[in-house]
Write a protein that holds these residues in place. Structure first.
Motif, PDB file in Angstrom:
ATOM      1  N   LEU A 160       0.831  -1.199   0.000  1.00  7.50           N
ATOM      2  CA  LEU A 160       0.000   0.000   0.000  1.00  7.50           C
ATOM      3  C   LEU A 160       0.867   1.251   0.000  1.00  7.50           C
ATOM      4  CD1 LEU A 160      -2.654  -1.029   2.672  1.00  7.50           C
ATOM      5  CD2 LEU A 160      -2.793  -1.292   0.186  1.00  7.50           C
ATOM      6  N   PRO A 161       0.548   2.241  -0.840  1.00  3.79           N
ATOM      7  CA  PRO A 161       1.328   3.486  -0.855  1.00  3.79           C
ATOM      8  C   PRO A 161       1.098   4.298   0.408  1.00  3.79           C
ATOM      9  CG  PRO A 161      -0.521   3.625  -2.375  1.00  3.79           C
ATOM     10  CD  PRO A 161      -0.495   2.217  -1.873  1.00  3.79           C
ATOM     11  N   VAL A 162       2.136   5.036   0.808  1.00  2.00           N
ATOM     12  CA  VAL A 162       2.073   5.887   1.993  1.00  2.00           C
ATOM     13  C   VAL A 162       2.272   7.335   1.571  1.00  2.00           C
ATOM     14  CG1 VAL A 162       3.095   6.429   4.236  1.00  2.00           C
ATOM     15  CG2 VAL A 162       2.902   4.044   3.495  1.00  2.00           C
ATOM     16  N   ILE A 163       1.407   8.205   2.073  1.00  2.00           N
ATOM     17  CA  ILE A 163       1.447   9.638   1.785  1.00  2.00           C
ATOM     18  C   ILE A 163       1.764  10.356   3.087  1.00  2.00           C
ATOM     19  CG2 ILE A 163       0.095  11.615   0.956  1.00  2.00           C
ATOM     20  CD1 ILE A 163      -1.838   9.417  -0.262  1.00  2.00           C
ATOM     21  N   LEU A 177      -5.187   9.264  -4.174  1.00  2.00           N
ATOM     22  CA  LEU A 177      -5.167  10.435  -3.300  1.00  2.00           C
ATOM     23  C   LEU A 177      -3.784  11.066  -3.351  1.00  2.00           C
ATOM     24  CD1 LEU A 177      -6.851  12.027  -1.149  1.00  2.00           C
ATOM     25  CD2 LEU A 177      -5.826  10.526   0.572  1.00  2.00           C
ATOM     26  N   HIS A 178      -3.738  12.376  -3.526  1.00  2.00           N
ATOM     27  CA  HIS A 178      -2.475  13.123  -3.530  1.00  2.00           C
ATOM     28  C   HIS A 178      -1.427  12.478  -4.451  1.00  2.00           C
ATOM     29  CE1 HIS A 178      -3.625  16.126  -0.622  1.00  2.00           C
ATOM     30  NE2 HIS A 178      -3.969  15.210   0.278  1.00  2.00           N
ATOM     31  N   VAL A 204      -4.884  17.634   4.479  1.00  2.00           N
ATOM     32  CA  VAL A 204      -5.826  18.271   3.562  1.00  2.00           C
ATOM     33  C   VAL A 204      -6.517  17.202   2.720  1.00  2.00           C
ATOM     34  CG1 VAL A 204      -6.101  19.872   1.638  1.00  2.00           C
ATOM     35  CG2 VAL A 204      -4.462  20.392   3.466  1.00  2.00           C
ATOM     36  N   ILE A 205      -7.844  17.231   2.737  1.00  2.00           N
ATOM     37  CA  ILE A 205      -8.648  16.361   1.871  1.00  2.00           C
ATOM     38  C   ILE A 205      -9.083  17.213   0.685  1.00  2.00           C
ATOM     39  CG2 ILE A 205     -10.673  14.887   1.691  1.00  2.00           C
ATOM     40  CD1 ILE A 205     -10.627  14.674   4.762  1.00  2.00           C
ATOM     41  N   PRO A 206      -8.543  16.955  -0.499  1.00  2.00           N
ATOM     42  CA  PRO A 206      -8.876  17.808  -1.652  1.00  2.00           C
ATOM     43  C   PRO A 206     -10.359  17.769  -1.990  1.00  2.00           C
ATOM     44  CG  PRO A 206      -6.959  16.423  -2.110  1.00  2.00           C
ATOM     45  CD  PRO A 206      -7.567  15.910  -0.840  1.00  2.00           C
ATOM     46  N   ALA A 207     -10.851  18.865  -2.559  1.00  2.00           N
ATOM     47  CA  ALA A 207     -12.257  18.944  -2.942  1.00  2.00           C
ATOM     48  C   ALA A 207     -12.621  17.887  -3.966  1.00  2.00           C
ATOM     49  CB  ALA A 207     -12.573  20.337  -3.482  1.00  2.00           C
TER      50      ALA A 207
END
Length: 309
Positions: A160-163, A177-178, A204-207
């Protein structure tokens, strides 16, 4: 998990933050020896994207002799996503799958036209204290895939990717996401992420992250637009708004972000069955009552009977 013998979750108090459409306070009950908080569905909010059930399991420490024992039971029309923070569960299903789910792994079981599974504490761990904490969510399948062939897939935590940065770690379970993309299969536009925010940090959760978005606050408290929200709440957001989720200066926060595209038609729910057709649910009830679902190899002796109502 399975049938929930408690009352529905309730909407919370009216919220002063315009970007929050719905605040939900989960209800708690016991399922298979484990305390579970169910946050979806509610009378006022049935789904967030494809997410039609949202269960928090534990956290709990089971004493020697206690165990999670969810007997074989059926599903149609949905995918279950099991995601653990602590402990292990042995999954068996009617496809012949046997898998011990470990923390951080993603267990995606897609019922489609019908599947049976059980969830139990591994036999080799019983007799000792067992810790267990995690989530099980149910994703309603889109109209064209409700009767698809059942499937099972397990994705290891390492895939799983990590941001994030020094103040945030977000593990992307499903979706994009991002700029990151999860390898987990999605049957409709889906977003699911495990987000840990350090004291004083923000995420931040993008619109445009998803058409419908919500968070479940697992631990700590979060600030959104100057209002503070404690743990064990779902906050469903208005479409089109950027959302900034902040942790307190002296306490970390742990939240799950989830959502996706709204379904194109209504979904009916009865027990473990989800469908766009009431008639299909009646058919599934009769099939389970009369033993026409497949058995679970290695777990053939027990089953959950069809509820009387």
């Amino acid at each position: 998990m399975s049938f929930f013998p408690g009352r529905d979750p309730e909407p919370g108090d009216a919220c002063a933050v315009d970007s929050i459409e719905t605040l939900i306070i989960p209800r708690t009950s016991d399922i298979g020896g484990l305390e579970v908080r169910r946050a979806l569905p509610t009378a006022k909010r049935r789904l967030v994207g494809p997410f039609i059930f949202f269960d928090r399991m534990g956290p709990a420490l089971l004493r020697p002799g206690e165990a999670v024992d969810v007997k074989p039971h059926p599903h149609i029309g949905l995918s279950t996503v099991t995601y653990l923070f602590d402990g292990k569960i042995r999954h068996r299903d009617s496809l012949g799958t046997e898998m011990v789910i470990a923390p951080g792994d993603v267990n995606l079981m897609t019922a489609g036209r019908g599947i049976v599974h059980s969830e139990r504490s591994p036999e080799e761990l019983r007799g000792n204290p067992l810790s267990i904490s995690g989530l099980q969510t149910w994703l309603a399948l889109p109209d064209a895939l409700e009767e698809m062939v059942p499937t099972f897939a397990n994705t290891a935590a390492s895939e799983l990717p990590v941001i994030g940065d020094k103040s945030v770690e977000a593990r992307l379970i499903i979706g994009a996401l991002h700029g990151q993309h999860s390898p987990v299969t999605q049957y409709s536009d889906t977003l699911y992420a495990d987000i840990r925010i350090a004291p004083g940090g923000r995420f931040v959760i993008p619109a445009n992250a998803a058409e419908e978005r919500a968070i479940y606050i697992l631990d700590g408290a979060v600030d959104i637009s100057g209002e503070t929200f404690p743990a064990d709440r779902i906050l469903a957001f208005r479409a089109g708004d950027e959302i900034v989720v902040s942790a307190a200066e002296d306490q970390a926060a742990h939240v799950m972000l989830f959502g996706g595209a709204a379904l194109s038609s209504k979904r009916y729910i009865w027990w473990n069955f989800v469908s766009s057709s009431k008639e299909r649910i009646e058919q599934a009830k009769e099939e389970w009552r009369t033993g026409r679902f497949d058995i679970v190899p290695g777990d053939e002796e027990e089953f959950v009977p069809l509820p009387e109502s």
